[in-house]
Design an enzyme around this catalytic site. Structure first.
Site, PDB file in Angstrom:
ATOM      1  N   LYS A 229       0.831  -1.207   0.000  1.00  8.03           N
ATOM      2  CA  LYS A 229       0.000   0.000   0.000  1.00  8.03           C
ATOM      3  C   LYS A 229       0.869   1.263   0.000  1.00  8.03           C
ATOM      4  CE  LYS A 229      -3.059   3.022   0.431  1.00  8.03           C
ATOM      5  NZ  LYS A 229      -4.458   3.216   0.578  1.00  8.03           N
ATOM      6  N   CYS A 283      -3.556  10.785   1.659  1.00  7.14           N
ATOM      7  CA  CYS A 283      -2.910   9.500   1.355  1.00  7.14           C
ATOM      8  C   CYS A 283      -1.542   9.711   0.720  1.00  7.14           C
ATOM      9  CB  CYS A 283      -3.792   8.703   0.404  1.00  7.14           C
ATOM     10  SG  CYS A 283      -5.503   8.647   0.937  1.00  7.14           S
TER      11      CYS A 283
HETATM   12  N1  SAJ Z   1      -2.057  14.888  -8.690  1.00  6.88           N
HETATM   13  C1  SAJ Z   1      -1.210  15.640  -9.496  1.00  6.88           C
HETATM   14  N2  SAJ Z   1      -0.904  15.171 -10.733  1.00  6.88           N
HETATM   15  C2  SAJ Z   1      -1.404  13.999 -11.223  1.00  6.88           C
HETATM   16  C3  SAJ Z   1      -2.255  13.218 -10.397  1.00  6.88           C
HETATM   17  C4  SAJ Z   1      -2.565  13.682  -9.132  1.00  6.88           C
HETATM   18  O1  SAJ Z   1      -0.725  16.714  -9.099  1.00  6.88           O
HETATM   19  O2  SAJ Z   1      -1.088  13.661 -12.381  1.00  6.88           O
HETATM   20  C5  SAJ Z   1      -2.400  15.359  -7.335  1.00  6.88           C
HETATM   21  C6  SAJ Z   1      -3.911  15.587  -7.119  1.00  6.88           C
HETATM   22  O3  SAJ Z   1      -4.313  16.841  -7.595  1.00  6.88           O
HETATM   23  C7  SAJ Z   1      -3.995  15.474  -5.612  1.00  6.88           C
HETATM   24  C8  SAJ Z   1      -2.936  14.411  -5.274  1.00  6.88           C
HETATM   25  O4  SAJ Z   1      -2.076  14.358  -6.396  1.00  6.88           O
HETATM   26  O5  SAJ Z   1      -3.642  16.678  -4.968  1.00  6.88           O
HETATM   27  C9  SAJ Z   1      -3.495  13.044  -4.984  1.00  6.88           C
HETATM   28  O6  SAJ Z   1      -4.532  12.703  -5.887  1.00  6.88           O
HETATM   29  P1  SAJ Z   1      -4.736  11.259  -6.531  1.00  6.88           P
HETATM   30  O7  SAJ Z   1      -5.928  11.310  -7.397  1.00  6.88           O
HETATM   31  O8  SAJ Z   1      -3.458  10.823  -7.172  1.00  6.88           O
HETATM   32  O9  SAJ Z   1      -4.930  10.278  -5.293  1.00  6.88           O
HETATM   33  P2  SAJ Z   1      -5.877  10.233  -3.965  1.00  6.88           P
HETATM   34  O10 SAJ Z   1      -5.097  10.784  -2.829  1.00  6.88           O
HETATM   35  O11 SAJ Z   1      -7.228  10.782  -4.205  1.00  6.88           O
HETATM   36  O12 SAJ Z   1      -6.034   8.624  -3.815  1.00  6.88           O
HETATM   37  C10 SAJ Z   1      -4.874   7.808  -3.738  1.00  6.88           C
HETATM   38  C11 SAJ Z   1      -5.035   6.634  -4.734  1.00  6.88           C
HETATM   39  N3  SAJ Z   1      -3.739   5.978  -4.886  1.00  6.88           N
HETATM   40  C12 SAJ Z   1      -3.179   5.758  -6.101  1.00  6.88           C
HETATM   41  O13 SAJ Z   1      -3.682   6.126  -7.131  1.00  6.88           O
HETATM   42  C13 SAJ Z   1      -1.882   5.005  -6.120  1.00  6.88           C
HETATM   43  C14 SAJ Z   1      -6.091   5.662  -4.237  1.00  6.88           C
HETATM   44  O14 SAJ Z   1      -6.148   4.501  -5.065  1.00  6.88           O
HETATM   45  C15 SAJ Z   1      -5.793   5.229  -2.788  1.00  6.88           C
HETATM   46  O15 SAJ Z   1      -6.764   4.323  -2.287  1.00  6.88           O
HETATM   47  C16 SAJ Z   1      -5.802   6.479  -1.940  1.00  6.88           C
HETATM   48  O16 SAJ Z   1      -4.736   7.332  -2.412  1.00  6.88           O
HETATM   49  C17 SAJ Z   1      -5.596   6.069  -0.492  1.00  6.88           C
HETATM   50  O17 SAJ Z   1      -6.594   5.991   0.246  1.00  6.88           O
HETATM   51  O18 SAJ Z   1      -4.469   5.750  -0.111  1.00  6.88           O
END
Ligand code: SAJ
Length: 434
Positions: A229, A283
């Site tokens: 994870k 996360c």
């Molecule tokens: N972000 C960027 N650029 C990108 C993608 C995301 O700047 O290309 C930023 C987003 O704007 C945000 C942050 O990253 O601020 C996180 O967003 P996210 O959509 O990547 O992830 P979370 O935090 O909503 O959810 C993540 C997910 N993990 C992965 O994709 C590996 C989800 O599957 C997990 O279950 C969750 O964390 C968790 O609970 O750990």
């Protein structure tokens, strides 16, 4: 590989399932079991959450969850309480935050106090053959630590760390991996990592999750499951840090980073993520620290990625400071007090209303603090800003577009993608208007 015959042989169905922690993960999980007509007892220390759920309502925002909880409660399959009751399986889905950082350069250490209190709360009602699953994202070793706490509280029962396969209680780590906003679908469809402390612990856990999970339940041990994870979220953090670093390099070299990334991504083996104002949420901005705190000497890249992403909001604020100075130079008849700045998007990512750990909000708040003029916020997913947010006026897009002198694009919500702002004083951290 799982031996299904042995699962069948050992099968004892789970009549009652208890979910401890009714937040963004625990409540949807409890509702899923209840929707499969299992008797579910949800436990939470928050009386307001318990009361809301018992009315068939929800205290969090997640699409489709309200209907499922309402049906589960009215049909009598789900109830919430503050005090644990006996059950056949206990799933612990409580927060695992950091301990407060004393020194700016310190590595934040995970705080397991909520897991400890959940373990101590369920210990008195544990009985032989019960299954305890830790779902909270946890540092490596946390499941074994939880097993220790349970053993200390119940010396009359045996646990896998001392009795192995013959223990009275089965313990596993099965981390949640669902994406906020898609939780209901992903809970059912995603594969699950099942990290039992012994093979039997894993088998029992698979049996439990198969109540509603359609994805594969892949078995490993508890430490590997914990690390899996943390690895998933650290991998994403490192990749976003790469994109964020590129955006800073490109700014220096006068290259459009969005064009650059789309060109590079045409290579069949390249898939660069998108830069932005920083990394938010509870996360991806948190979990990599659990690896760094445990192995600071080895986790150099993961540590650097965290620092790159954490420093991006400050870089954006510096860009705004430069824009203010530039604006005042071109408009010498104006004072800083007369300069209005609009921040488009305050949530931690697109198309949600969640402001927790949001880099966009952090930037808007810093601007509001340092700037003597007006700071406007445009957030289509929020009607009223919470009280703790000071000096940011929430306005509609059209008003902000008209009133502001400096425009700061922070979150690429779908509502903004159909708009266009053309202005000399536009700072576009998501590359949708440039
Ligand atoms: N972000 C960027 N650029 C990108 C993608 C995301 O700047 O290309 C930023 C987003 O704007 C945000 C942050 O990253 O601020 C996180 O967003 P996210 O959509 O990547 O992830 P979370 O935090 O909503 O959810 C993540 C997910 N993990 C992965 O994709 C590996 C989800 O599957 C997990 O279950 C969750 O964390 C968790 O609970 O750990």
């Amino acid at each position: 590989m799982l031996n299904w015959e042995s699962v069948e042989k050992n099968k004892m169905s789970f009549e009652t399932i208890s979910v401890v922690g009714l937040g963004y993960i625990g409540l949807p999980t409890a509702a899923m079991f209840a929707s499969r007509k299992k008797k579910v007892i949800g436990v939470d220390v928050n009386q307001h959450a318990v009361d809301t759920i018992n009315k068939g309502q929800i205290h969090i925002v997640e699409p489709d969850l309200d209907m499922i909880v309402h049906a589960a409660v009215t049909e009598g399959y789900l109830k919430a309480t503050t005090i644990p009751e006996p059950a056949d399986a206990f799933l612990i889905a409580v927060p695992t935050p950091f301990l407060p950082i004393v020194n700016k350069n310190d590595i934040p250490a995970p705080d397991l106090k909520y897991i400890e209190s959940a373990a101590k709360a369920i210990a008195p009602v544990l009985k032989r053959d019960d299954l305890v699953i830790l779902e909270s994202t946890s540092p490596v070793g946390a499941t074994e630590q939880m097993a220790e706490w349970l053993e200390q509280a119940r010396p009359d029962l045996t646990f896998p760390q001392t009795e192995g396969e013959n223990s009275d209680i089965r313990i596993a780590h099965c981390p949640e991996r669902v994406l906020p906003g898609h939780v209901v679908r992903e809970l059912v469809e995603n594969d699950r990592v099942i990290g039992g402390m012994t093979a039997k612990c894993s088998e029992r856990s698979v049996e439990l999750y198969k109540t509603f999970v359609k994805g594969d339940c892949v078995i490993t041990n508890s430490r590997t499951a914990e690390m899996a994870k943390l690895t998933e979220n650290s991998c994403r953090d490192v990749q976003i840090a790469f994109a964020n670093e590129l955006s800073i390099i490109c700014d220096k070299l006068d290259i459009d980073v969005w064009e650059l990334i789309s060109l590079a991504n045409r290579h069949p083996r390249i898939n660069i993520l998108q830069p932005g104002p920083g990394v938010g949420g509870h996360c991806i901005a948190v979990d990599p620290w659990f690896i760094v705190a445990k192995t600071p000497e080895q986790a150099k890249l993961i540590h650097t990625a965290r620092k790159v992403n954490d420093s991006k909001p400050e870089w954006v604020v510096d860009k705004v400071k430069i824009a203010i100075a530039d604006f005042l130079q071109v408009n010498p008849n104006k004072t800083a007090k007369e300069v209005t700045i609009a921040c488009y998007g305050l949530a931690f990512k697109p198309d949600i209303d969640d402001l927790r750990e949001s880099p966009a909000l952090q930037i808007a708040q810093n601007i509001a603090k340092l700037h003597s003029g007006l700071t406007l916020g445009v957030e289509p997913n929020i009607r009223v800003l919470p009280n703790y947010i000071e000096n940011i006026e929430l306005l509609d897009f059209e008003v902000a577009r008209k009133e502001a002198d400096i425009h700061l694009m922070l979150v690429d919500h779908k509502e903004f993608k159909n708009e266009k702002i053309k202005n000399k004083y536009l700072i576009d951290t998501k590359g949708i208007w440039n």
